[in-house]
Scaffold this active site. Structure first.
Site, short mmCIF file in Angstrom:
data_model
loop_
_atom_site.label_atom_id
_atom_site.label_comp_id
_atom_site.label_asym_id
_atom_site.label_seq_id
_atom_site.Cartn_x
_atom_site.Cartn_y
_atom_site.Cartn_z
N LYS A 126 0.18 -1.25 -0.39
CA LYS A 126 -0.16 0.24 0.32
C LYS A 126 0.88 1.49 -0.42
O LYS A 126 1.15 2.25 -1.01
CB LYS A 126 -0.94 0.17 1.65
CG LYS A 126 -1.38 1.41 1.12
CD LYS A 126 -2.62 1.36 2.31
CE LYS A 126 -3.63 2.13 2.74
NZ LYS A 126 -4.16 2.59 4.35
N SER B 91 -8.90 2.01 3.62
CA SER B 91 -8.45 2.32 2.61
C SER B 91 -7.50 1.35 1.79
O SER B 91 -6.88 1.80 0.89
CB SER B 91 -8.07 3.78 3.32
OG SER B 91 -6.62 3.51 4.06
N SER C 88 -8.83 0.57 8.24
CA SER C 88 -8.45 0.72 6.77
C SER C 88 -7.94 -0.86 6.55
O SER C 88 -7.59 -0.93 4.98
CB SER C 88 -7.80 1.58 6.68
OG SER C 88 -8.63 2.61 6.45
#
Length: 368
Positions: free
Chosen positions: A85, A137, A161
């Protein structure tokens, strides 16, 4: 190697085959990039791909093995394709010998809600239903693992997330013990050994008795969809029936942590720390009689790409960011419309082994 073989093997198993010479790091990388090429044009899990960098890393792993170097054998993820990420998450995986192939999607600008992902090619789609968001996220990481593009991907979890997209994409998502301040680095995978290696550097399980667990559908304040609660409770009941956990009575009711979470990120919120102190007291009492708390990961099912509306997808996750307790989302099944749901298990501080003990009894599902 065949695509079927690549999708079947865990990251730990791939690394062992590479170390033994039965697979090469470059052929495993090729299988990963082929799967990305096959699926990512539609799903948009990646915002960047690094094939040249990945090939150089795979060649270096192969060179270590063929020259007789012993370092590769100490790398529990040597030669395994992974997704990141954030670039700052690379150090732990580099030390384990993993081969990062790209950066995954995360929310773009323009909204306050973060349960989605964006690339310059458009929004990231849920592999179970493209009309739905994958969560966020850490959106792209969940999609990449769910579809077998990579066996393992990193994320960060500041309010759920990692756990939310793991739940909505049908994979495992671990938030380790945190400080109660800021986002915590974590990981997603389909196999428990891969989570354990990322956290500890070793796939060897630690033997613990079946942990005790207390169930709560709403933690005393969340507006949980009854169907989601039913699917998740049924998954927990299966674990109890299998002897993986021992159900104990009692409740697990907390005060709504929303104002505490917002206050710790700079919002004015009188009384927030009093709420935090009361929740800490309640959690200490709960964990005095059990090792785990079980809840749905989210009170709602995945929403569309225009947003969640008034639904608080983080209602059952962000309290454990505030308290710092480790938590994991485990695939629990699907609602009648086919939406994945997650079982959240929360453990005592620094007792991730209790989470892993439950997962050791479960068989991973196939990639989506």
């Amino acid at each position: 190697m065949t695509l079927e073989e690549y999708l079947r093997l865990s990251a730990v198993e791939l690394a062992a085959a590479i170390a033994a010479g039965t697979l090469s790091a470059r052929e495993v990388l090729a299988a990963a990039l082929d799967q990305v090429d096959r699926l990512d044009g539609e799903l948009r899990a990646f915002r960047e791909l690094w094939p040249e960098r990945a090939d150089a890393a795979a060649r270096a792993i192969e060179a270590e093995r063929t020259t007789g170097a012993t370092l590769v054998h100490a790398r529990a993820l040597g030669g395994v394709p992974v997704a990141l990420k954030n670039l700052r998450e690379a150090d732990r995986l580099n030390a384990l010998g993993a081969v990062p192939i790209g950066a995954t999607s995360r929310p773009g600008p323009g909204t306050d809600w973060q349960t989605w992902g964006w690339t310059d090619r458009g929004p990231t789609l849920n592999p179970w239903n493209p009309d739905l968001t994958p969560g966020g996220s850490s959106a792209g990481s969940a999609v990449a693992v769910s579809t077998g593009m990579v066996p393992l991907a990193t994320g960060t979890d500041g309010a759920g997330s990692i756990r939310i997209p793991a739940a909505w994409c049908g994979v495992l998502g671990l938030k380790p013990t945190g400080s109660g301040q800021g986002a915590v680095p974590g990981v997603m995978a389909r196999h428990v050994d891969d989570l354990r290696v990322w956290l500890t550097g070793s796939a060897a399980p630690v033997a613990v008795p079946p942990p005790r667990v207390i169930w709560s559908a709403d933690l005393g304040y969340a507006e949980t969809d009854p169907e989601v609660a039913g699917v998740v409770r049924a998954a927990l009941d299966r674990l109890v029936a299998a002897g993986s956990v021992v159900a104990v009575g009692g409740d697990a009711e907390l005060l709504d942590p929303e104002q505490v979470w917002r206050a710790r990120r700079g919002a004015a919120s009188p009384g927030a720390e009093e709420t935090a102190a009361e929740n800490d007291r309640r959690l200490a009492a709960i964990f005095g009689r059990t090792e785990l708390i079980a809840t749905p990961t989210t009170p709602n099912r995945p929403h569309g790409h225009t947003g969640p509306g008034r639904q608080m997808s983080v209602a059952l996750t962000w309290g454990f960011n505030v308290s710092g307790h480790p938590a994991i989302s485990v695939p629990a099944g699907h609602t009648a419309d086919g939406s994945p749901a997650g079982l959240q298990l929360v453990a005592r501080h620094h007792h991730e082994t209790d989470l892993f003990a439950v997962l050791d009894t479960m068989k991973p599902g196939p990639p989506r």
